[in-house]
Design an enzyme around this catalytic site. Sequence first.
Site, mmCIF file in Angstrom:
data_model
loop_
_atom_site.group_PDB
_atom_site.id
_atom_site.type_symbol
_atom_site.label_atom_id
_atom_site.label_comp_id
_atom_site.label_asym_id
_atom_site.label_seq_id
_atom_site.Cartn_x
_atom_site.Cartn_y
_atom_site.Cartn_z
ATOM 1 N N ARG A 261 0.808 -1.212 0.000
ATOM 2 C CA ARG A 261 0.000 0.000 0.000
ATOM 3 C C ARG A 261 0.843 1.263 0.000
ATOM 4 N NH1 ARG A 261 -2.445 -4.009 1.719
ATOM 5 N NH2 ARG A 261 -0.646 -4.287 3.028
ATOM 6 N N THR A 262 1.823 1.361 0.882
ATOM 7 C CA THR A 262 2.549 2.620 1.017
ATOM 8 C C THR A 262 3.314 2.940 -0.265
ATOM 9 O OG1 THR A 262 2.770 2.260 3.393
ATOM 10 C CG2 THR A 262 4.201 3.902 2.415
ATOM 11 N N LYS B 100 25.466 -3.832 -1.712
ATOM 12 C CA LYS B 100 26.930 -3.791 -1.834
ATOM 13 C C LYS B 100 27.570 -3.088 -0.637
ATOM 14 C CE LYS B 100 26.361 -3.213 -6.835
ATOM 15 N NZ LYS B 100 26.590 -2.269 -7.973
ATOM 16 N N ARG C 175 11.320 3.975 3.047
ATOM 17 C CA ARG C 175 10.987 3.021 4.115
ATOM 18 C C ARG C 175 12.232 2.216 4.432
ATOM 19 N NH1 ARG C 175 5.799 -0.813 4.562
ATOM 20 N NH2 ARG C 175 5.055 1.206 5.278
ATOM 21 N N HIS D 126 5.501 6.287 11.277
ATOM 22 C CA HIS D 126 4.935 6.082 9.946
ATOM 23 C C HIS D 126 3.962 7.230 9.696
ATOM 24 C CE1 HIS D 126 3.739 4.319 6.319
ATOM 25 N NE2 HIS D 126 3.311 3.133 6.709
#
Length: 304
Positions: free
Chosen positions: A52-53, A81, A102, A130
Site C-alpha cells: 500500500r505505502t 553492496k 521506508r 509512519h
Amino acid sequence: MKRSVLNILDLSVEELDQLIATANDIIANPAKYSEKCKGKKLATLFFEPSTRTRLSFEAAMYELGGNVLGFSEANSSSAAKGESVADTAKTVSCYADIIAMRHPKEGAPMVAAMNASVPVINAGDGGHNHPTQTLADLLTIYREKGSFDNLTIGLCGDLKFGRTVHSLINAMSRYTGVKFILISPEELKVPSYVKQGMKDQGIPYVQTTDLESVMPELDILYMTRVQRERFFNEEDYLRLKDSYILTPDKLKNAKSDLSILHPLPRVNEIAVAIDSDPRACYFKQVLNGKYMRMALILMLLEVQ
C-alpha cells in the site's frame, strides 16, 4: 530550504488541517490536480517490503502528473553492496525532486534527510514512525466523524512495535477531549516513552487486555496485526499472533457508528465477514492514503 517529514509532529495542527482540506479538494476536483507536478520526479526508496505505502506514493505522484523512480527492496539497490543510507540519499538527490523512504532501522530516514538535498518523507522506519499512514488515518477519521475532538479511540493488538499506533497517538493527542484505550497482551504494551508523552500532555488513557469489555465505549477501533518481522523469537510470535481476532459476534455491543480502522496488511485479526459491515473503514483508509500523500507532496514541493 528543503523540508522533510519524518514524524507526524513535524506537521503542526494547522498544517494537518491544510493537508486535509487539500485532500478533500483533490477528491472533489481530481482534474484540477492532474498536472500539478508535471516535470517532477519522486524517488521511492523501499528497503523493506510494502504494498500500500509504496504503490500509493507512486499512484499519488502519477495522478499529480509527475514521474516515479526507485526500488522496492534493498537487494535491488547498492545497499546490497554496502552503500550507506547517507550516500544513497546524496546520490538519489541528483535524480529526484523528493524522496519517500521506508527502512527497517529506526532513524534511517532522518539520516537520509540530513544528507539529501531534496525533501525526504519517512514511509516507515522500523517500529518507530509512519507519518503518512497517520495522515491516511486522520483523513479517514475526519471524513467519518467530521471532527477529531471528543473521541474515544481503542488501539488493539501490537502496541509495542506498531509504528502506526505511536504516530496516531502523537497526532490525536493534540486535539480536545481525546481518550485512548490501549488493548494488548502484557508483552506488547505501548512503550513507556509513548505513555509518558500522554501523561505529560494530560491525555487520559486506560490499559487493558480485554477488547470486548471496552467495546461499548469506543468511537474508533484501530486494529493492528502482531508483526512477525519485529520478533526475535518465533515462539513468542506464535504464542501472541492470535491474541485478538475481531469477529461480528464481538461487535454486538459496539456503537452503531463505530469506525473500524486497520493500517493493513491484515493477517487474521479482522474476520473477512467484517468487510461488509458499514463500520469497516480500512479499505477507505487505503484510498485516503493516496489523497493525503498527494497533498503532502504538493506541500513539500511548494506547488500551488
